[in-house]
Each structure stands twice: as structure tokens, then as C-alpha cells.
Design an enzyme around this catalytic site. Structure first.
Site, PDB file in Angstrom:
ATOM      1  N   PRO A   2       0.804  -1.229   0.000  1.00 25.98           N
ATOM      2  CA  PRO A   2       0.000   0.000   0.000  1.00 25.98           C
ATOM      3  C   PRO A   2       0.834   1.275   0.000  1.00 25.98           C
ATOM      4  O   PRO A   2       1.697   1.475   0.853  1.00 25.98           O
ATOM      5  CB  PRO A   2      -0.825  -0.136   1.288  1.00 25.98           C
ATOM      6  CG  PRO A   2      -0.985  -1.596   1.469  1.00 25.98           C
ATOM      7  CD  PRO A   2       0.332  -2.179   1.027  1.00 25.98           C
ATOM      8  N   LYS A  62       1.673   7.579   4.004  1.00 25.38           N
ATOM      9  CA  LYS A  62       1.187   6.215   3.819  1.00 25.38           C
ATOM     10  C   LYS A  62       0.493   5.688   5.071  1.00 25.38           C
ATOM     11  O   LYS A  62       0.326   4.483   5.237  1.00 25.38           O
ATOM     12  CB  LYS A  62       2.356   5.286   3.477  1.00 25.38           C
ATOM     13  CG  LYS A  62       3.110   5.639   2.203  1.00 25.38           C
ATOM     14  CD  LYS A  62       4.241   4.641   2.003  1.00 25.38           C
ATOM     15  CE  LYS A  62       5.141   5.028   0.851  1.00 25.38           C
ATOM     16  NZ  LYS A  62       6.255   4.080   0.672  1.00 25.38           N
ATOM     17  N   ARG A 116       1.670 -10.461   6.201  1.00 30.67           N
ATOM     18  CA  ARG A 116       3.069 -10.620   6.610  1.00 30.67           C
ATOM     19  C   ARG A 116       3.362 -10.067   8.002  1.00 30.67           C
ATOM     20  O   ARG A 116       4.430 -10.313   8.555  1.00 30.67           O
ATOM     21  CB  ARG A 116       3.980  -9.948   5.579  1.00 30.67           C
ATOM     22  CG  ARG A 116       3.919 -10.625   4.214  1.00 30.67           C
ATOM     23  CD  ARG A 116       4.824  -9.954   3.200  1.00 30.67           C
ATOM     24  NE  ARG A 116       6.219 -10.015   3.554  1.00 30.67           N
ATOM     25  CZ  ARG A 116       7.204  -9.477   2.836  1.00 30.67           C
ATOM     26  NH1 ARG A 116       6.911  -8.848   1.708  1.00 30.67           N
ATOM     27  NH2 ARG A 116       8.459  -9.566   3.217  1.00 30.67           N
ATOM     28  N   ARG A 269      15.603  -1.530  -4.405  1.00 26.38           N
ATOM     29  CA  ARG A 269      14.231  -1.565  -4.901  1.00 26.38           C
ATOM     30  C   ARG A 269      14.254  -1.623  -6.429  1.00 26.38           C
ATOM     31  O   ARG A 269      15.115  -1.025  -7.072  1.00 26.38           O
ATOM     32  CB  ARG A 269      13.451  -0.312  -4.465  1.00 26.38           C
ATOM     33  CG  ARG A 269      13.437  -0.060  -2.958  1.00 26.38           C
ATOM     34  CD  ARG A 269      12.770  -1.174  -2.174  1.00 26.38           C
ATOM     35  NE  ARG A 269      11.391  -1.393  -2.569  1.00 26.38           N
ATOM     36  CZ  ARG A 269      10.359  -0.693  -2.084  1.00 26.38           C
ATOM     37  NH1 ARG A 269      10.558   0.281  -1.211  1.00 26.38           N
ATOM     38  NH2 ARG A 269       9.136  -0.969  -2.460  1.00 26.38           N
TER      39      ARG A 269
END
Length: 280
Positions: A2, A62, A116, A269
Site C-alpha cells: 500500500p 502512507k 506478513r 528496490r
């Protein structure tokens, strides 16, 4: 996974059910998986929150924020696989926490699901939120940043622009997926040094960020192949169908029709870009 669009979609999904309702219970679900980070203890959270009306539900970067009338607030950070749900969860065994609320005599629940177990839930007072979210620990909201704010933020670092976009102290809310999409739309190489990008290209990046993120919110986020992300009603987002570079390595560029999408690794990443559209 997300990021800003997904968290904003979750917040918009749960907001109508929660705002104005009274919190009647907050508790852990039976779960044999890795435990979440919950601070302070559940018992302390219950003592400070149960019986309070919910005044606001919003997003900061976030994070989702559920603020109570007494100014206490739950700060929920979904991280990789966390979801806020009103509907049935993807799997019962990964339910972690729930908020029970009542409004006009009707009881309902909001669930926090996390496969997770990397998500976090904190209860913060107003002063704690000021210290943790508004005093340099988290950057400005990227959707409302001016060109001057973008320019100042990027001039502070020589890191590659893709890496800089992921720094939450500079840009609150941008994550890995949308950083690749933003730079592709702006036609800027992900390897370009942030402090050497011209003002004109910074403006292109700013416009691209607003366009990509607002469009992703409209499409209720991106549900990738693992199916992890779901909106508050346990339904797929659909912005993944609009991706132009993310996870499309080896494919012909949808923008120019000539370049082949490449995948590189930056700051551990994955980055996706078209070497033809995004020349360095």
C-alpha cells in the site's frame, strides 16, 4: 505494497462508517502469525479510547489516522500487506485487530488484516502526533506541494531522482511502484541526480506526480499479481491496468512504441523505465 493511492482508497472506504460513530471495543484477533507492532499495549489503548466518538478519518503520507473526539488517534501504517476492511477479509487467519463501533444503534466492525505482519498500529496523543508526523519526521503531502517545495527538496540531495522520491522525509506518500510511473510520465531518467535536474523538469515531475497519484486514487489503487491489496470492501483496485512501466520489463513501451522496458535495482528496490522515453 500500500502506497498513497491505496491508503487513501482504504481511508475513503472506512470513513463513512466510522466518522460520528462511537468506539465500543478495540481488540486483537486470535492469530498464530507474526505479531504486529502495537504501541502502547492493547489494554492501555482500550482505557484511552473506548466510549469515545470518532471525529475524523484521514490519511497522512502512507498512514491512516482514526482520530477520536478526545484528540487521541490511532495511527495505522499498513506497510507491505496491511489492509483496513469493512467487508470479508482475504483470509481469516491473517486478521489482526478490530475496531467495533456503534452509530444510531447499528453496530459494525472495521478490521486490520496483515498477511506478513509488518504493519504497525500506534495510539498517539495530539502532542505525540505533532512530534512524529509534523516536525520533520515526515515530509509534506506530495499532492499539495508547490514547485518551490519540490525544487528545494530535490536540491538537498545528489541521490538519483527515483531514490529521492522514496524518501518520506522529502515526499510523504510516494512509494516504489508510483515513483517509476511518475518518472516515466515526466520523461525523466530514474538515474538522474536530483540536484542537477532543471527547474522545467522538476515542474514536469510535479505535474506527473499529481496526475499519476490522483488517477490511481480514482481507480482505487493497484492490485498486483499476488492479489494482496484490496479496498475496504475486499475488492480489487484497477489502476494496475494503467501501468506503463511497472513490472513490464522486456515489453515494448506503451508510450513510444519503440523502447523496451528495463528493470534495474536502486537502493535495493526495483525500478522500471523506458530508455528511449527517459533518456539520461
Amino acid at each position: 505494497m500500500p502506497e498513497l493511492p491505496e491508503v487513501e482508497t482504504m481511508v475513503r472506504g472506512i470513513r463513512p462508517r466510522l466518522i460520528g460513530a462511537t468506539l465500543t471495543d478495540f481488540a486483537e484477533c486470535p492469530c498464530a502469525c507474526r505479531p504486529l507492532l502495537v504501541v502502547p499495549s492493547i489494554a492501555e489503548m482500550r482505557k484511552r479510547t473506548i466510549g469515545q466518538p470518532i471525529a475524523d478519518v484521514r490519511r497522512r503520507g502512507k498512514r491512516a489516522i482514526i482520530e477520536l473526539e478526545n484528540r487521541e488517534a490511532f495511527i495505522i501504517e499498513p506497510r507491505m500487506t496491511g489492509l483496513l476492511l469493512l467487508g470479508d477479509p482475504p483470509s481469516v487467519e491473517h486478521l489482526r485487530l478490530y475496531w467495533s463501533v456503534e452509530s444510531a444503534g447499528v453496530a459494525s466492525k472495521c478490521w486490520f488484516w496483515d498477511r506478513r505482519g509488518l504493519g504497525t498500529v500506534r495510539l498517539m496523543s495530539e502532542s505525540e502526533r505533532e512530534a512524529n508526523l509534523e516536525s520533520g519526521q515526515l515530509g509534506p503531502e506530495v499532492l499539495s506541494m508547490s514547485l518551490e517545495e519540490w525544487w528545494k527538496a530535490l536540491s538537498r540531495t545528489s541521490r538519483p531522482i527515483k531514490v529521492a522520491l522514496l524518501d518520506q522525509k522529502l515526499f510523504a506518500g510516494i512509494g516504489n511502484l508510483y515513483a517509476s510511473e511518475i518518472l516515466h510520465l515526466a520523461k525523466v531518467s530514474p538515474m538522474a541526480a536530483s540536484n542537477r535536474i532543471s527547474r522545467g523538469r522538476v515542474e514536469r515531475i510535479r505535474h506527473a506526480a499529481v496526475h499519476v497519484l490522483e488517477t490511481a486514487i480514482l481507480y482505487e489503487g493497484s492490485t498486483l499479481a499476488d492479489g494482496t491489496y484490496r479496498n475496504a470492501l475486499n475488492q480489487n483496485g484497477s489502476y494496475q491496468n494503467q501501468h506503463r512501466v511497472y513490472a513490464r520489463q522486456g515489453e515494448t513501451c506503451r508510450t513510444c512504441g519503440l523502447g523496451i522496458i528495463r528493470r534495474i535495482v536502486q537502493a535495493q528496490r526495483a525500478t522500471f523505465y523506458c530508455p528511449r522515453c527517459q533518456r539520461r
